[in-house]
Scaffold this motif. Structure first.
Motif, PDB file in Angstrom:
ATOM      1  N   PHE A  97       0.829  -1.201   0.000  1.00 27.94           N
ATOM      2  CA  PHE A  97       0.000   0.000   0.000  1.00 27.94           C
ATOM      3  C   PHE A  97       0.870   1.259   0.000  1.00 27.94           C
ATOM      4  CE2 PHE A  97       0.942  -0.346   4.477  1.00 27.94           C
ATOM      5  CZ  PHE A  97       0.883   0.945   4.983  1.00 27.94           C
ATOM      6  N   SER A  98       0.235   2.365  -0.389  1.00 23.43           N
ATOM      7  CA  SER A  98       0.880   3.675  -0.381  1.00 23.43           C
ATOM      8  C   SER A  98      -0.028   4.642   0.358  1.00 23.43           C
ATOM      9  CB  SER A  98       1.106   4.179  -1.803  1.00 23.43           C
ATOM     10  OG  SER A  98       1.882   3.278  -2.549  1.00 23.43           O
ATOM     11  N   VAL A  99       0.565   5.747   0.796  1.00 23.55           N
ATOM     12  CA  VAL A  99      -0.185   6.785   1.495  1.00 23.55           C
ATOM     13  C   VAL A  99       0.035   8.117   0.797  1.00 23.55           C
ATOM     14  CG1 VAL A  99      -0.488   8.053   3.663  1.00 23.55           C
ATOM     15  CG2 VAL A  99       0.000   5.595   3.722  1.00 23.55           C
ATOM     16  N   THR A 100      -1.061   8.851   0.601  1.00 25.08           N
ATOM     17  CA  THR A 100      -0.993  10.222   0.094  1.00 25.08           C
ATOM     18  C   THR A 100      -1.781  11.108   1.060  1.00 25.08           C
ATOM     19  OG1 THR A 100      -2.972   9.943  -1.275  1.00 25.08           O
ATOM     20  CG2 THR A 100      -0.837   9.465  -2.302  1.00 25.08           C
ATOM     21  N   HIS A 105      -2.505  22.082   8.315  1.00 30.62           N
ATOM     22  CA  HIS A 105      -2.545  22.202   9.769  1.00 30.62           C
ATOM     23  C   HIS A 105      -1.253  22.860  10.244  1.00 30.62           C
ATOM     24  CE1 HIS A 105      -2.787  20.968  14.044  1.00 30.62           C
ATOM     25  NE2 HIS A 105      -4.087  20.955  13.830  1.00 30.62           N
ATOM     26  N   PHE A 106      -1.356  23.704  11.283  1.00 33.99           N
ATOM     27  CA  PHE A 106      -0.194  24.481  11.702  1.00 33.99           C
ATOM     28  C   PHE A 106       0.965  23.621  12.203  1.00 33.99           C
ATOM     29  CE2 PHE A 106      -2.503  23.924  15.651  1.00 33.99           C
ATOM     30  CZ  PHE A 106      -1.521  23.812  16.622  1.00 33.99           C
ATOM     31  N   THR A 107       0.694  22.366  12.564  1.00 35.07           N
ATOM     32  CA  THR A 107       1.766  21.491  13.053  1.00 35.07           C
ATOM     33  C   THR A 107       2.504  20.778  11.922  1.00 35.07           C
ATOM     34  OG1 THR A 107       0.265  19.597  13.281  1.00 35.07           O
ATOM     35  CG2 THR A 107       0.499  21.063  15.187  1.00 35.07           C
ATOM     36  N   VAL A 108       2.026  20.955  10.701  1.00 39.06           N
ATOM     37  CA  VAL A 108       2.577  20.199   9.568  1.00 39.06           C
ATOM     38  C   VAL A 108       3.480  21.086   8.721  1.00 39.06           C
ATOM     39  CG1 VAL A 108       2.031  18.961   7.445  1.00 39.06           C
ATOM     40  CG2 VAL A 108       0.618  18.631   9.476  1.00 39.06           C
ATOM     41  N   ASN A 109       4.728  20.686   8.559  1.00 38.84           N
ATOM     42  CA  ASN A 109       5.623  21.381   7.631  1.00 38.84           C
ATOM     43  C   ASN A 109       6.205  20.440   6.586  1.00 38.84           C
ATOM     44  OD1 ASN A 109       7.528  19.924   9.082  1.00 38.84           O
ATOM     45  ND2 ASN A 109       8.202  21.696  10.283  1.00 38.84           N
ATOM     46  N   SER A 110       5.705  19.190   6.586  1.00 40.65           N
ATOM     47  CA  SER A 110       6.178  18.211   5.603  1.00 40.65           C
ATOM     48  C   SER A 110       5.079  17.178   5.342  1.00 40.65           C
ATOM     49  CB  SER A 110       7.436  17.511   6.120  1.00 40.65           C
ATOM     50  OG  SER A 110       7.750  16.376   5.327  1.00 40.65           O
ATOM     51  N   GLU A 111       4.656  17.079   4.073  1.00 42.70           N
ATOM     52  CA  GLU A 111       3.668  16.067   3.711  1.00 42.70           C
ATOM     53  C   GLU A 111       4.212  14.663   3.959  1.00 42.70           C
ATOM     54  OE1 GLU A 111       2.131  16.438  -0.201  1.00 42.70           O
ATOM     55  OE2 GLU A 111       0.945  18.231   0.267  1.00 42.70           O
ATOM     56  N   MET A 112       5.510  14.489   3.754  1.00 44.17           N
ATOM     57  CA  MET A 112       6.125  13.181   3.963  1.00 44.17           C
ATOM     58  C   MET A 112       5.972  12.732   5.412  1.00 44.17           C
ATOM     59  SD  MET A 112       7.594  10.648   2.556  1.00 44.17           S
ATOM     60  CE  MET A 112       8.079  11.347   0.978  1.00 44.17           C
ATOM     61  N   PHE A 113       6.105  13.682   6.359  1.00 38.17           N
ATOM     62  CA  PHE A 113       5.972  13.356   7.776  1.00 38.17           C
ATOM     63  C   PHE A 113       4.562  12.839   8.078  1.00 38.17           C
ATOM     64  CE2 PHE A 113       5.044  14.759  12.203  1.00 38.17           C
ATOM     65  CZ  PHE A 113       5.913  13.895  12.854  1.00 38.17           C
ATOM     66  N   GLY A 142      -0.481  -0.246  -5.836  1.00 33.68           N
ATOM     67  CA  GLY A 142      -1.203  -1.166  -4.969  1.00 33.68           C
ATOM     68  C   GLY A 142      -2.381  -0.440  -4.355  1.00 33.68           C
ATOM     69  N   ALA A 143      -2.778  -0.827  -3.137  1.00 33.28           N
ATOM     70  CA  ALA A 143      -3.813  -0.084  -2.426  1.00 33.28           C
ATOM     71  C   ALA A 143      -3.267   1.292  -2.039  1.00 33.28           C
ATOM     72  CB  ALA A 143      -4.247  -0.850  -1.187  1.00 33.28           C
ATOM     73  N   VAL A 144      -4.127   2.303  -2.076  1.00 30.40           N
ATOM     74  CA  VAL A 144      -3.697   3.667  -1.747  1.00 30.40           C
ATOM     75  C   VAL A 144      -4.647   4.249  -0.698  1.00 30.40           C
ATOM     76  CG1 VAL A 144      -3.235   5.985  -2.612  1.00 30.40           C
ATOM     77  CG2 VAL A 144      -2.716   4.005  -4.045  1.00 30.40           C
ATOM     78  N   ILE A 145      -4.079   4.729   0.397  1.00 33.15           N
ATOM     79  CA  ILE A 145      -4.827   5.382   1.467  1.00 33.15           C
ATOM     80  C   ILE A 145      -4.537   6.872   1.415  1.00 33.15           C
ATOM     81  CG2 ILE A 145      -5.261   5.471   3.948  1.00 33.15           C
ATOM     82  CD1 ILE A 145      -5.976   2.780   2.577  1.00 33.15           C
ATOM     83  N   ASN A 146      -5.592   7.679   1.460  1.00 36.86           N
ATOM     84  CA  ASN A 146      -5.449   9.131   1.367  1.00 36.86           C
ATOM     85  C   ASN A 146      -6.001   9.799   2.617  1.00 36.86           C
ATOM     86  OD1 ASN A 146      -7.175  11.798   0.534  1.00 36.86           O
ATOM     87  ND2 ASN A 146      -5.175  11.765  -0.466  1.00 36.86           N
ATOM     88  N   LEU A 147      -5.233  10.737   3.166  1.00 32.33           N
ATOM     89  CA  LEU A 147      -5.686  11.520   4.310  1.00 32.33           C
ATOM     90  C   LEU A 147      -5.953  12.955   3.893  1.00 32.33           C
ATOM     91  CD1 LEU A 147      -6.102  11.822   7.451  1.00 32.33           C
ATOM     92  CD2 LEU A 147      -3.724  12.639   7.498  1.00 32.33           C
ATOM     93  N   TYR A 148      -7.154  13.447   4.221  1.00 39.82           N
ATOM     94  CA  TYR A 148      -7.468  14.864   4.063  1.00 39.82           C
ATOM     95  C   TYR A 148      -7.550  15.449   5.469  1.00 39.82           C
ATOM     96  CZ  TYR A 148      -9.957  19.185   3.102  1.00 39.82           C
ATOM     97  OH  TYR A 148     -10.316  20.503   3.042  1.00 39.82           O
ATOM     98  N   TRP A 149      -6.760  16.504   5.733  1.00 39.62           N
ATOM     99  CA  TRP A 149      -6.683  17.077   7.082  1.00 39.62           C
ATOM    100  C   TRP A 149      -6.621  18.587   6.960  1.00 39.62           C
ATOM    101  CZ3 TRP A 149      -1.802  16.579  10.683  1.00 39.62           C
ATOM    102  CH2 TRP A 149      -2.113  17.073  11.958  1.00 39.62           C
TER     103      TRP A 149
END
Length: 392
Positions: A97-100, A105-113, A142-149
Motif C-alpha cells: 500500500f501507499s499513502v498520500t 494544519h499548523f503542526t505540519v511542515n512536511s507532507e512526507m511526515f 497497490g492499495a492507496v490510502i489518502n488523508l485529508y486534514w
C-alpha cells in the motif's frame, strides 16, 4: 460489512475548472451529485460504484471512498485515531500500500511526515492484529490510502484509483508540452462539436486533443486502456464486478460512419509520435495525419470544428514571434474555414488579441499555473445578414 457494498461519501477530484464537465459525466452515469466544488464533486455510493466511476470518467483525477472522519490537532492524534481503524479488514498482510495526503494544519511542515504517521498507524495495527504488516512505498500501484486534514477536521479515504485518472494511458511518448488528457477532453466537451462532423486539429503536437476527440465520438472510455487500479488490491475485491463493467465499456463503443479527424503539424517528429499514440489508443483508423504548416491543413466539407492549441510564449522573444502566428491563425480561420466553428486554446490573452477576430465565447480553463481560455469563433459562410425590424 464490506466497503464494496456499503454506501459512504465519495469524492471525485479533478483539475481546477474542469468540475462542470466532470459533474455532467457523473450525472450521465446515473449518479446523483450532492455537491460540486472547484476541484471535484461529492456523491454517495459503494466501492463497487467507484469501480464504475474509475472505468468511465474522462475528466476525473481520483475517486476517493470515505473510510472514517475524525478530529485531530497533531500528527500524533492522527496516528492514534487511525490506529483504531480495522485495517486488517481492508489490507492483506501480504499486499502493498501507499499513502498520500492533503494536509493544512499548523503542526505540519512536511507532507512526507504526515504520510509516515498514517503508514505507521496502519502497520502497527496490522502487526498487532495479524502479526504481519504489508509492504509500503511511494509507487501508487497497490492499495492507496489518502488523508485529508484541514485544521481540526480529518478524513481518511481509500483512493480507489491509485495512479491518476487524468492520464488515459495511451500517451507513451508525450511530445513537447503536451496537454493533460483530462483537460483536453474537457475542452472538447466545452465546444459545440456534434461528434459526427469533421474535427480538424492543426498544430496537433502529440495529438492528445485529436485522439481524445475520436475517443469521445466513438464512446471509448478510459477503462478500456488501463488494467490496474487501487481497488483491485483491497480485501473483498470481486474481479467479476470489474469484468462486468469492462464488458459494458466494450459494448458501449459506437461506430460513427464517415468520422473524419485530421491532425497536422509542421514537425515530422510530432506526427510520428501522434501516429504511435493513436495506435496505442486504438483509434488510428479514424485519423488522418499530415506534416505541413497549419495553413496547408485540409479543410473537409461539410463544416465541423477546427481546434488550435498554439504555444503561449514564455519569453519576450518568443511572444514577439508568436504575434505573427496568432495573426495568421485568424486569417486562416476567416479565409479558409467558412462555416466552421473555430476554437483556440491559449494561456496568453495578450497574444489572443492578435487573432483579429471577435470571440463568441471565452471559456475559462486552467493548466499548470496558467490561467487559460478556450476562445470560440463562428466562421460564417458568405455574408451574414441581420434583418432589422422596421420602425413604426
Amino acid at each position: 460489512m464490506s466497503i464494496f457494498t456499503t454506501r459512504s461519501r465519495i469524492i471525485v477530484t479533478c483539475k481546477k475548472r474542469i468540475a462542470p464537465y466532470l459533474e455532467q459525466e457523473v450525472r450521465d452515469l446515473g449518479f446523483e451529485i450532492e455537491r460540486r466544488f472547484v476541484t471535484g464533486v461529492e456523491l454517495k455510493g459503494t466501492v463497487n460504484d467507484c469501480i464504475r466511476l474509475n472505468l468511465n470518467l474522462r475528466c476525473a483525477s481520483q475517486v476517493l471512498y470515505s473510510l472514517k472522519e475524525f478530529t485531530a490537532n497533531s500528527p500524533e492524534e492522527v496516528y492514534n485515531k487511525l490506529l483504531h481503524y480495522p485495517w486488517e479488514t481492508l489490507l492483506s498482510p501480504e499486499g502493498y500500500f501507499s499513502v498520500t495526503n492533503n494536509s493544512n494544519h499548523f503542526t505540519v511542515n512536511s507532507e512526507m511526515f504526515v504520510n509516515v504517521k498514517v503508514k505507521d498507524a496502519i502497520v502497527d495495527r496490522m502487526r498487532r492484529e495479524v502479526l504481519k504488516r504489508p509492504d509500503s512505498g511511494s509507487v501508487l500501484d497497490g492499495a492507496v490510502i489518502n488523508l485529508y486534514w484541514n485544521d481540526q477536521q480529518a478524513e481518511v479515504f481509500l483512493d480507489t484509483s491509485g495512479e491518476t485518472l487524468a492520464k488515459h494511458g495511451y500517451r507513451k511518448i508525450p511530445g513537447q508540452a503536451p496537454m493533460l488528457e483530462a483537460l483536453a477532453v474537457a475542452t472538447i466537451m466545452a465546444t459545440k462539436w456534434d461528434r459526427k462532423s469533421p474535427f480538424v486539429n492543426p498544430m496537433c503536437g502529440s495529438s492528445t486533443v485529436a485522439i481524445e476527440a475520436v475517443l469521445l465520438a466513438t464512446n471509448r472510455r478510459p477503462g478500456l486502456l488501463r488494467e490496474n487500479y487501487s481497488f483491485m488490491h483491497v480485501l473483498g475485491y470481486d474481479a467479476t464486478v470489474y469484468q462486468a463493467e469492462l464488458q459494458k465499456l466494450k459494448e458501449q463503443v459506437v461506430d460513427v460512419p464517415g468520422l473524419k479527424v485530421i491532425a497536422t503539424d509542421i514537425s515530422e517528429d510530432a506526427i510520428e509520435i501522434s501516429k504511435v499514440n493513436a495506435e496505442l489508443a486504438g483509434v488510428d483508423q479514424f485519423m488522418e495525419f499530415k506534416v505541413c504548416d497549419f495553413e496547408s491543413t485540409p479543410i473537409p466539407q461539410p463544416p465541423g470544428v477546427i481546434y488550435f492549441n498554439p504555444e503561449y510564449g514564455e519569453r519576450l522573444g518568443e511572444v514577439s514571434e508568436l504575434e505573427a502566428t496568432y495573426a495568421r491563425m485568424g486569417d486562416f480561420l476567416k479565409k479558409q474555414c467558412q462555416g466552421y466553428l473555430g476554437y483556440i486554446f491559449t494561456g496568453n490573452l495578450d497574444l489572443a488579441k492578435k487573432i483579429g477576430l471577435k470571440a463568441n465565447r471565452r471559456i475559462e480553463f486552467y493548466t499548470a499555473q496558467i490561467d487559460c481560455r478556450l476562445l470560440e469563433y463562428e466562421m460564417y459562410g458568405g455574408t451574414r445578414r441581420v434583418e432589422k425590424k422596421k420602425e413604426d
